[in-house]
Scaffold this active site. Sequence first.
Site, PDB file in Angstrom:
ATOM      1  N   CYS A 113       0.821  -1.229   0.000  1.00  0.00           N
ATOM      2  CA  CYS A 113       0.000   0.000   0.000  1.00  0.00           C
ATOM      3  C   CYS A 113       0.847   1.268   0.000  1.00  0.00           C
ATOM      4  O   CYS A 113       0.329   2.353  -0.263  1.00  0.00           O
ATOM      5  CB  CYS A 113      -0.951  -0.006   1.183  1.00  0.00           C
ATOM      6  N   HIS A 264      -2.821   6.970   2.994  1.00  0.00           N
ATOM      7  CA  HIS A 264      -3.364   5.713   2.463  1.00  0.00           C
ATOM      8  C   HIS A 264      -4.693   5.406   3.151  1.00  0.00           C
ATOM      9  O   HIS A 264      -4.801   5.475   4.379  1.00  0.00           O
ATOM     10  CB  HIS A 264      -2.354   4.588   2.705  1.00  0.00           C
ATOM     11  N   ASN A 294     -10.213  -0.067   0.961  1.00  0.00           N
ATOM     12  CA  ASN A 294      -8.764   0.047   0.846  1.00  0.00           C
ATOM     13  C   ASN A 294      -8.348  -0.459  -0.537  1.00  0.00           C
ATOM     14  O   ASN A 294      -8.448  -1.644  -0.815  1.00  0.00           O
ATOM     15  CB  ASN A 294      -8.130  -0.797   1.970  1.00  0.00           C
TER      16      ASN A 294
HETATM   17  O1  UT7 Z   1      -3.290  -1.643   3.916  1.00  0.00           O
HETATM   18  C1  UT7 Z   1      -3.086  -2.301   5.135  1.00  0.00           C
HETATM   19  C2  UT7 Z   1      -4.176  -3.295   5.324  1.00  0.00           C
HETATM   20  N1  UT7 Z   1      -4.517  -3.628   6.665  1.00  0.00           N
HETATM   21  C3  UT7 Z   1      -5.197  -2.852   7.526  1.00  0.00           C
HETATM   22  O2  UT7 Z   1      -5.418  -1.698   7.309  1.00  0.00           O
HETATM   23  C4  UT7 Z   1      -5.703  -3.482   8.782  1.00  0.00           C
HETATM   24  C5  UT7 Z   1      -5.678  -2.559   9.959  1.00  0.00           C
HETATM   25  N2  UT7 Z   1      -6.516  -3.099  11.007  1.00  0.00           N
HETATM   26  C6  UT7 Z   1      -7.854  -2.846  11.029  1.00  0.00           C
HETATM   27  O3  UT7 Z   1      -8.373  -2.108  10.198  1.00  0.00           O
HETATM   28  C7  UT7 Z   1      -8.658  -3.458  12.142  1.00  0.00           C
HETATM   29  O4  UT7 Z   1      -7.804  -4.161  13.011  1.00  0.00           O
HETATM   30  C8  UT7 Z   1      -9.787  -4.417  11.626  1.00  0.00           C
HETATM   31  C9  UT7 Z   1     -10.877  -3.594  10.954  1.00  0.00           C
HETATM   32  C10 UT7 Z   1      -9.213  -5.430  10.632  1.00  0.00           C
HETATM   33  C11 UT7 Z   1     -10.410  -5.152  12.778  1.00  0.00           C
HETATM   34  O5  UT7 Z   1     -10.957  -4.224  13.713  1.00  0.00           O
HETATM   35  P1  UT7 Z   1     -10.734  -4.438  15.286  1.00  0.00           P
HETATM   36  O6  UT7 Z   1     -11.413  -3.337  15.978  1.00  0.00           O
HETATM   37  O7  UT7 Z   1      -9.238  -4.554  15.463  1.00  0.00           O
HETATM   38  O8  UT7 Z   1     -11.497  -5.775  15.552  1.00  0.00           O
HETATM   39  P2  UT7 Z   1     -10.921  -7.114  16.205  1.00  0.00           P
HETATM   40  O9  UT7 Z   1     -10.020  -7.793  15.228  1.00  0.00           O
HETATM   41  O10 UT7 Z   1     -10.377  -6.780  17.554  1.00  0.00           O
HETATM   42  O11 UT7 Z   1     -12.208  -7.969  16.395  1.00  0.00           O
HETATM   43  C12 UT7 Z   1     -13.160  -7.632  17.395  1.00  0.00           C
HETATM   44  C13 UT7 Z   1     -14.320  -8.607  17.272  1.00  0.00           C
HETATM   45  C14 UT7 Z   1     -13.902 -10.078  17.179  1.00  0.00           C
HETATM   46  O12 UT7 Z   1     -14.873 -10.841  17.856  1.00  0.00           O
HETATM   47  P3  UT7 Z   1     -14.547 -11.413  19.304  1.00  0.00           P
HETATM   48  O13 UT7 Z   1     -13.355 -12.310  19.129  1.00  0.00           O
HETATM   49  O14 UT7 Z   1     -14.263 -10.220  20.166  1.00  0.00           O
HETATM   50  O15 UT7 Z   1     -15.818 -12.141  19.662  1.00  0.00           O
HETATM   51  C15 UT7 Z   1     -13.985 -10.387  15.710  1.00  0.00           C
HETATM   52  O16 UT7 Z   1     -14.280 -11.740  15.439  1.00  0.00           O
HETATM   53  O17 UT7 Z   1     -15.021  -8.323  16.058  1.00  0.00           O
HETATM   54  C16 UT7 Z   1     -15.153  -9.521  15.303  1.00  0.00           C
HETATM   55  N3  UT7 Z   1     -15.151  -9.173  13.891  1.00  0.00           N
HETATM   56  C17 UT7 Z   1     -16.255  -8.872  13.211  1.00  0.00           C
HETATM   57  N4  UT7 Z   1     -17.553  -8.811  13.608  1.00  0.00           N
HETATM   58  C18 UT7 Z   1     -18.463  -8.460  12.680  1.00  0.00           C
HETATM   59  C19 UT7 Z   1     -14.076  -9.090  13.053  1.00  0.00           C
HETATM   60  N5  UT7 Z   1     -14.491  -8.729  11.829  1.00  0.00           N
HETATM   61  C20 UT7 Z   1     -15.842  -8.598  11.898  1.00  0.00           C
HETATM   62  C21 UT7 Z   1     -16.840  -8.241  10.985  1.00  0.00           C
HETATM   63  N6  UT7 Z   1     -18.123  -8.195  11.402  1.00  0.00           N
HETATM   64  N7  UT7 Z   1     -16.560  -7.954   9.678  1.00  0.00           N
END
Ligand code: UT7
Length: 340
Positions: A113, A264, A294
């Site tokens: 990216c 980005h 993204n």
């Molecule tokens: O160009 C570089 C590319 N990468 C990035 O930009 C990634 C950067 N990171 C992020 O944008 C965030 O970390 C994410 C959007 C990927 C995830 O957000 P988060 O606030 O860090 O969520 P999390 O991974 O801590 O997940 C929290 C909860 C989990 O459930 P439990 O284990 O707490 O029960 C996940 O399973 O949210 C759940 N979850 C979802 N729930 C509904 C994860 N994805 C989803 C979803 N819908 N799409």
Amino acid sequence: MGIKILGTGSYLPPKVVTNDDIAKSLDTTDEWIYSHTGIHRRHVAGEGESSSTMGTEAAKKALEAAGVSPDEIGLIVVATSTPDYGPFPSTACLIQAALGCTNAGAFDLQAACAGFVYAVEQARGFVNFYPDKKALVIGTETLTRIQDWTDRSSCILFGDGAGAIVIGNDEAPGVAGTKTDAYTILGADGTGAGFITRTGGMKDAIPFNPETGVPVPVEHVNAKFEIKGHDVFAFAVRQLSKVATDLCVKKGIETTDLDRVFAHQANARIIEATARRMKLPLESFWLNLEETGNTSAASIPISLDQAVKAGELKEGMKIVMIGFGAGLTYAGTYLTWPNL
Ligand code: UT7
């Protein structure tokens, strides 16, 4: 005068996939995705579209805006992690042929990216020493084609599209480089290589036939895309604000002197945190990921083109472009619009 952005262009495929569409087959909601990422929908490449076709469309628009003909282009640099073919022929060569840039060298650059900022730097060096030639810099991606569409934590993040700029130079060879106000930081932290990975490359040895000693053909390549979201998030917030601040220190200005930041578009929360750290209002940042998701290396040139089309960029504005991505990579360029 010196090195300048002469024109911009972008292309987003017509097919749109909303969060509600995704929620029909995955355990997720528009509310969750929007509140965690700032994304409502993304454009997705369809039949007949690919990184090369989208890059070509964006480049055509940039050439038209610049008033530059294909035969004036001496170099095409394409930042992409999703080339039409892996790894050759390069997407840049496909675009070179499609545009008829018969006097251009062409190559792909992979810095995820952050790739567009890396690519601009290559092209800037080129036109600095060959001012009789122009350069095309393109970011183009079909990230939706390498997603695991059963993984709700990553597939929701990405969209497809392309952006392009044409750059030129009106100084003598090498002179623009001594005069330019622009400054670039390119960085990497390979210790974080495991934070965003896609397997399916040439890392693993193939078996050899014990009798002949000749490699046995490999039938299937298991390509898997994975992100450690929290780790990437923390890295992004730390590095984006650091790169932008370091650029300002180098230029002897405060971050609050910046007119526009093109970060980005990975996650609105990352951009909000970056804005807070830079003590800048969110309005200083271009935000489009609500509509695009993204688009990796395409996100900064798409944003630039949208800002140009919206009449938001005025001559002399202090701008930074900042990106981060798999590798890990990070990069930033300070410029006074449209001088590079
Ligand atoms: O160009 C570089 C590319 N990468 C990035 O930009 C990634 C950067 N990171 C992020 O944008 C965030 O970390 C994410 C959007 C990927 C995830 O957000 P988060 O606030 O860090 O969520 P999390 O991974 O801590 O997940 C929290 C909860 C989990 O459930 P439990 O284990 O707490 O029960 C996940 O399973 O949210 C759940 N979850 C979802 N729930 C509904 C994860 N994805 C989803 C979803 N819908 N799409």
